[in-house]
Each structure stands twice: as structure tokens, then as C-alpha cells.
Design a protein around this motif. Structure first.
Motif, PDB file in Angstrom:
ATOM      1  N   SER A  12       0.807  -1.226   0.000  1.00 33.74           N
ATOM      2  CA  SER A  12       0.000   0.000   0.000  1.00 33.74           C
ATOM      3  C   SER A  12       0.834   1.267   0.000  1.00 33.74           C
ATOM      4  N   LEU A  13       2.142   1.154   0.239  1.00 34.06           N
ATOM      5  CA  LEU A  13       2.967   2.343   0.406  1.00 34.06           C
ATOM      6  C   LEU A  13       2.890   3.314  -0.776  1.00 34.06           C
ATOM      7  N   PRO A  14       2.972   2.851  -2.054  1.00 33.70           N
ATOM      8  CA  PRO A  14       2.855   3.814  -3.162  1.00 33.70           C
ATOM      9  C   PRO A  14       1.531   4.573  -3.139  1.00 33.70           C
ATOM     10  N   PHE A  15       0.452   3.883  -2.757  1.00 39.39           N
ATOM     11  CA  PHE A  15      -0.855   4.542  -2.703  1.00 39.39           C
ATOM     12  C   PHE A  15      -0.915   5.545  -1.554  1.00 39.39           C
ATOM     13  N   ALA A  16      -0.259   5.214  -0.425  1.00 37.00           N
ATOM     14  CA  ALA A  16      -0.209   6.141   0.703  1.00 37.00           C
ATOM     15  C   ALA A  16       0.540   7.416   0.326  1.00 37.00           C
ATOM     16  N   LEU A  17       1.641   7.256  -0.407  1.00 38.25           N
ATOM     17  CA  LEU A  17       2.406   8.433  -0.830  1.00 38.25           C
ATOM     18  C   LEU A  17       1.621   9.267  -1.840  1.00 38.25           C
ATOM     19  N   PHE A  18       0.898   8.598  -2.726  1.00 35.07           N
ATOM     20  CA  PHE A  18       0.054   9.329  -3.673  1.00 35.07           C
ATOM     21  C   PHE A  18      -1.039  10.108  -2.935  1.00 35.07           C
ATOM     22  N   ARG A  19      -1.572   9.478  -1.895  1.00 32.28           N
ATOM     23  CA  ARG A  19      -2.609  10.155  -1.112  1.00 32.28           C
ATOM     24  C   ARG A  19      -2.052  11.408  -0.445  1.00 32.28           C
ATOM     25  N   LEU A  20      -0.814  11.350   0.036  1.00 36.82           N
ATOM     26  CA  LEU A  20      -0.191  12.544   0.602  1.00 36.82           C
ATOM     27  C   LEU A  20      -0.132  13.669  -0.429  1.00 36.82           C
ATOM     28  N   TRP A  21       0.338  13.310  -1.619  1.00 38.81           N
ATOM     29  CA  TRP A  21       0.439  14.316  -2.679  1.00 38.81           C
ATOM     30  C   TRP A  21      -0.937  14.883  -3.004  1.00 38.81           C
ATOM     31  N   TRP A  22      -1.946  14.006  -3.054  1.00 34.28           N
ATOM     32  CA  TRP A  22      -3.311  14.427  -3.412  1.00 34.28           C
ATOM     33  C   TRP A  22      -3.880  15.374  -2.364  1.00 34.28           C
ATOM     34  N   ARG A  23      -3.734  15.018  -1.089  1.00 31.72           N
ATOM     35  CA  ARG A  23      -4.239  15.874  -0.018  1.00 31.72           C
ATOM     36  C   ARG A  23      -3.469  17.188   0.033  1.00 31.72           C
ATOM     37  N   GLY A  24      -2.231  17.160  -0.446  1.00 33.34           N
ATOM     38  CA  GLY A  24      -1.411  18.353  -0.437  1.00 33.34           C
ATOM     39  C   GLY A  24      -1.910  19.445  -1.358  1.00 33.34           C
ATOM     40  N   ARG A  25      -2.843  19.107  -2.259  1.00 29.17           N
ATOM     41  CA  ARG A  25      -3.421  20.151  -3.118  1.00 29.17           C
ATOM     42  C   ARG A  25      -4.114  21.213  -2.285  1.00 29.17           C
ATOM     43  N   LYS A  26      -4.837  20.779  -1.239  1.00 33.08           N
ATOM     44  CA  LYS A  26      -5.568  21.711  -0.385  1.00 33.08           C
ATOM     45  C   LYS A  26      -4.832  22.001   0.910  1.00 33.08           C
ATOM     46  N   GLU A  27      -4.019  21.042   1.376  1.00 32.68           N
ATOM     47  CA  GLU A  27      -3.269  21.218   2.619  1.00 32.68           C
ATOM     48  C   GLU A  27      -1.786  21.008   2.328  1.00 32.68           C
ATOM     49  N   PRO A  28      -1.066  22.068   2.049  1.00 33.89           N
ATOM     50  CA  PRO A  28       0.336  21.946   1.642  1.00 33.89           C
ATOM     51  C   PRO A  28       1.205  21.196   2.644  1.00 33.89           C
ATOM     52  N   TYR A  30       0.907  18.401   3.842  1.00 34.97           N
ATOM     53  CA  TYR A  30       1.040  16.983   3.508  1.00 34.97           C
ATOM     54  C   TYR A  30       2.167  16.727   2.498  1.00 34.97           C
ATOM     55  N   ARG A  31       2.620  17.764   1.831  1.00 32.66           N
ATOM     56  CA  ARG A  31       3.727  17.599   0.882  1.00 32.66           C
ATOM     57  C   ARG A  31       5.065  17.990   1.495  1.00 32.66           C
ATOM     58  N   GLN A  32       5.067  18.246   2.783  1.00 35.73           N
ATOM     59  CA  GLN A  32       6.289  18.624   3.481  1.00 35.73           C
ATOM     60  C   GLN A  32       6.751  17.488   4.395  1.00 35.73           C
ATOM     61  N   HIS A  33       8.039  17.397   4.612  1.00 35.23           N
ATOM     62  CA  HIS A  33       8.634  16.426   5.549  1.00 35.23           C
ATOM     63  C   HIS A  33       8.271  14.981   5.193  1.00 35.23           C
ATOM     64  N   ILE A  34       8.138  14.680   3.911  1.00 31.79           N
ATOM     65  CA  ILE A  34       7.740  13.327   3.513  1.00 31.79           C
ATOM     66  C   ILE A  34       8.797  12.300   3.925  1.00 31.79           C
ATOM     67  N   HIS A  83       3.202  13.234  14.942  1.00 27.76           N
ATOM     68  CA  HIS A  83       1.846  13.344  14.404  1.00 27.76           C
ATOM     69  C   HIS A  83       1.724  12.476  13.155  1.00 27.76           C
ATOM     70  N   MET A  84       0.495  12.350  12.691  1.00 26.24           N
ATOM     71  CA  MET A  84       0.228  11.738  11.390  1.00 26.24           C
ATOM     72  C   MET A  84      -0.397  12.730  10.415  1.00 26.24           C
ATOM     73  N   THR A  85      -1.034  13.784  10.920  1.00 27.72           N
ATOM     74  CA  THR A  85      -1.717  14.735  10.052  1.00 27.72           C
ATOM     75  C   THR A  85      -1.020  16.095  10.051  1.00 27.72           C
ATOM     76  N   ALA A  86      -1.223  16.814   8.949  1.00 20.14           N
ATOM     77  CA  ALA A  86      -0.642  18.155   8.835  1.00 20.14           C
ATOM     78  C   ALA A  86      -1.266  19.114   9.839  1.00 20.14           C
ATOM     79  N   THR A  87      -2.564  18.971  10.102  1.00 25.01           N
ATOM     80  CA  THR A  87      -3.224  19.852  11.068  1.00 25.01           C
ATOM     81  C   THR A  87      -2.705  19.592  12.481  1.00 25.01           C
ATOM     82  N   GLY A  88      -2.381  18.325  12.783  1.00 25.37           N
ATOM     83  CA  GLY A  88      -1.802  18.024  14.080  1.00 25.37           C
ATOM     84  C   GLY A  88      -0.469  18.718  14.270  1.00 25.37           C
ATOM     85  N   ARG A  89       0.365  18.657  13.233  1.00 32.31           N
ATOM     86  CA  ARG A  89       1.691  19.293  13.314  1.00 32.31           C
ATOM     87  C   ARG A  89       1.562  20.812  13.408  1.00 32.31           C
TER      88      ARG A  89
END
Length: 426
Positions: A12-28, A30-34, A83-89
Motif C-alpha cells: 500500500s505504500l505507493p498509494f499512501a504516498l500518492f494520497r499525501l500528494w493528493w491531499r497536499g493540493r488543499k493542505e500543503p 502533507y507535501r512537506q517532511h515526507i 503526528h500523522m496529520t498536517a493539522t496536528g503538526r
């Protein structure tokens, strides 16, 4: 079972990384500190480290009294907050800006053995403190192998989450058995944690009762309130997907009939939904303004034509509660389990909640019994009850006083939790 779990995580790891990139469209964020999510970190000194894992914004805010107590009690230690989420950080960065010299933030890696192993070897924490509900099988297994005790504090477990965990008993039970100590929020939480396989959970209460509402937020709330003139304010706080439509439709049915309607304020729980909720408001032709449109000092008067304020900001919930006359706590009109009502009680506000509060069942029932909160069966009845309270100064003030007394009555969980953690820190 854990081998299969690890295999699935690897696939699932490639899909998890893609999800980070996808969520990063609205929440930048998620594209930081990968790299951190994959177990790669920048240099870290060898100072003794206490590790607290708070997955998202809610857990991070809940952990604040405990983190500050740990920093005060153990001045020779650094604190690692993951954390796991950008809002948490982001929330952690704001809450602990004053102690950044002793607190480091990071993302926790995905629950893949080699990533967790790199994380543990890099930071070498003395203790792992999980906040509320986080039980990761590989993380706990790796902590065992590295002789790092794992504790679960402010622990809560709904009946729904228990049933879900029991369906994966062969994966979850070994992890639960390996937890060294558990501090549970309430007796029902403790009983469900026992059913999960955790032995001897200790009931400490909810550490979020020990949060001190920031004075600056109360001041901002007062400033924002002054910009409204004499209008009353009904706050719908931490609303979730499926609730705003119900609230807005009920608003259109009831408020236009009033000679002097209160101002409605809606603060969605998740920042990625701010624009979506704005579109719902616009589609219904409701005159509104966004919090982000106000000047920093909150002194710009809000036009009397404005019917609604959209709270599109993070870290200002105490400000919103401070300015409100009545507060509805969201996540409870639809079957999402609700959110805790502690912040509203801390600010001395009458609380309304829906039927679906299984995530915080005991505290909600206790608040209702203490006359600090009222349960409603839908958006229409919620707004009717709110309007009734706005029109009854005596009842509203009595409920507000009961709410604040309820908040004060339940303090002390942080001290009890610190007693549980003491044997694991050296």
C-alpha cells in the motif's frame, strides 16, 4: 497475522504516498517532511527523550497539559512530539511555540517495521506515550524489541471501535497486551479497554479538563463580539460532513421569520472543507463573511446584512466560544460519534449536542446531568433550542455557570497521569 499486515502495508505504500500528494493540493503540509514518514530524519542530539504521539489536532490539543507537565517535571529531558496529520503538526507548532528549544516535532513513519526501527534507533526515546486511541501493531512490537515501554494515556475506546478491533483480534490483541500502562478517561472506556485485552487500566479522567483557555483568545472573542453590535451569536462548532447542509436548511426555515435574528457561526472541523462549506452557503443565498476576511485586530464592524460567519481558521476555537451565546458541538447530528464539549464548558457556554455522541458518551451524559448541556434530535430542534436560550437570559446564564462548574469539577487528570508515567522515566 502481523506478517500479513506488514505485507499489505508494503504493497500500500505507493498509494499512501500518492494520497499525501493528493491531499497536499488543499493542505500543503502533507507535501512537506515526507522523508520523515519513511523513517529518515535530520540530526538529533543524545539528550534523554520522552516521546508523545498525538495523531491529529484534537489529540495534540488534548495532550497540551500533559506535555507541559512533562517539560516542567523533567527539565533534563527533550520532548519528541509526533503526528500523522498536517493539522496536528500545525496545531503543535502553535501550541508549543514558547518551548521549541525543548520540544521537537516530527511525523511518525508508516507502520512498517524497517521504518519504525529507523525512527526508534534515531531518537532512542525512554518512553512512548500514545494519546487516546492509537494502537499500531508494528510500532508496539518494535518498541518491545528495543525495550521501550509503551503507555496509552487519556485512553478512550467507543463500543463501535471495540467491535472493529475485535474483528482483527489476532492482530490487535498482541499489541494491546504489550502496552505497559493505560490511563483511561472514564469507567466505560476502561471496561472496553479490558475487553480489548489491556489489563488493569487506571481511570484518570480526561486531561483536556486541565487545559487553561488562552487569555488572548478570550480577548479576541470579545473584540469580535463588539464588531457585531447587539446581535446574539449561535455557534455550530467542529461541524462534520453531512451536518452543515442540515444546519443551513434549518437556518433558512427559521431565521428569516425572526425580527432580530441572531448571527449564526459555523466552524468546520477540518480545514480542507472550508471552501466546500462556503459553496454550500453561497448556493443557498445566505449573506456571509469568512473569518479570514477580518482584519487581524478584529475591529472591522460586520454589516447587519451578514447572516452567518464561516470560521475558516485553525487554533481559534476558544475565540469562537468566547464570542458565542450558545454553542452546538458538532459531529453529533450524524453518526460520527461527536466531539468533546470541554472547550465550550471551559468558556462557560451552554452546550447543545446531537444524538450521536458514542465517542464521548460518559462525559456527554455527565454534562447533561449537570445541566451544562442539552441533547437535541436534529438540526431543526438544535436551532429552536438555541433560539430559546438566546431569548431566556436567566436560563442561558444558569446553563453557562453549570458548564463552567462542570469543567472545574473534572480537573486533575494530568497529575494522576503523571503518577502513572513516573516509573518509566529516568
Amino acid at each position: 497475522m502481523r506478517l500479513l499486515y506488514s505485507f499489505i502495508w508494503g504493497l500500500s505504500l505507493p498509494f499512501a504516498l500518492f494520497r499525501l500528494w493528493w491531499r497536499g493540493r488543499k493542505e500543503p503540509g502533507y507535501r512537506q517532511h515526507i522523508a520523515e514518514r519513511l523513517g529518515f530524519y535530520s540530526r538529533y542530539d543524545s539528550t534523554p527523550t520522552i516521546w508523545v504521539h498525538a495523531v491529529s489536532a484534537g489529540e495534540t490539543r488534548a495532550a497540551e497539559p500533559l506535555i507541559r507537565a512533562l517539560l516542567a517535571t523533567y527539565p533534563q529531558h527533550q520532548l519528541l512530539l509526533t503526528h500523522m496529520t498536517a493539522t496536528g503538526r500545525e496545531t503543535g507548532g502553535k501550541l508549543f511555540a514558547d518551548v521549541q528549544n525543548r520540544l521537537r516535532q516530527s511525523y511518525l513513519p508508516y507502520d512498517i517495521n524497517w521504518m519504525i526501527r529507523r525512527f526508534l534507533m534515531h531518537y532512542s526515546p525512554q518512553l512512548c506515550i500514545l494519546i487516546e486511541t492509537e494502537v499500531w501493531p508494528n510500532l508496539i512490537a518494535q518498541c518491545q524489541q528495543h525495550h521501550i515501554p509503551v503507555t496509552l494515556v487519556n485512553g478512550r475506546l467507543s463500543a463501535k471501535s471495540l467491535r472493529k478491533a475485535q474483528r482483527m483480534a489476532s492482530l490487535i490483541l498482541p499489541a494491546a497486551h504489550a502496552i505497559s500502562a493505560v490511563a483511561a478517561q472514564s469507567n466505560p472506556d476502561a471496561e472496553r479497554l479490558k475487553e480489548l485485552g489491556i489489563s488493569h487500566p487506571i481511570i484518570t479522567g480526561n486531561i483536556k479538563f486541565d487545559v487553561t483557555p488562552p487569555i488572548v483568545m478570550a480577548e479576541r472573542g470579545a473584540a469580535l463580539r463588539r464588531s457585531l453590535g447587539d446581535r446574539a451569536v449561535i455557534l455550530c462548532a467542529s461541524t462534520r460532513d453531512g451536518e452543515e447542509e442540515l444546519i443551513l436548511d434549518a437556518f433558512l426555515e427559521q431565521f428569516p421569520l425572526l425580527e432580530q435574528p441572531p448571527l449564526l457561526m459555523i466552524t468546520p472541523r477540518h480545514p480542507q472543507r472550508f471552501d466546500e462549506v462556503a459553496q454550500m452557503i453561497e448556493a443557498r443565498g445566505i449573506a456571509y463573511v469568512r473569518r479570514s476576511a477580518f482584519d487581524h485586530n478584529l475591529v472591522t464592524p460586520i454589516s447587519e446584512k451578514v447572516q452567518l460567519v464561516l470560521g475558516d481558521s485553525m487554533g481559534e476555537m476558544y475565540m469562537y466560544y468566547a464570542m458565542a451565546d450558545v454553542a452546538f458541538v458538532g459531529g453529533s447530528l450524524v453518526s460520527l460519534g461527536g466531539h468533546n464539549l470541554i472547550e465550550a464548558c471551559a468558556m462557560g457556554k451552554p452546550v447543545l449536542t446531537g444524538l450521536h455522541t458514542f465517542n464521548f458518551s460518559e462525559i456527554t451524559d455527565q454534562a447533561i446531568a449537570a445541566h451544562a448541556a442539552v441533547r437535541v434530535d436534529g438540526a431543526r430542534s438544535m436551532l429552536r433550542e438555541a433560539l430559546a436560550l438566546v431569548g431566556d437570559d436567566k436560563k442561558r446564564q444558569q446553563m453557562g455557570s453549570s458548564a463552567h462548574a462542570f469543567f472545574l469539577q473534572h480537573q486533575g487528570a494530568t497529575s494522576r497521569t503523571m503518577d502513572i508515567l513516573k516509573p518509566f522515566i529516568h
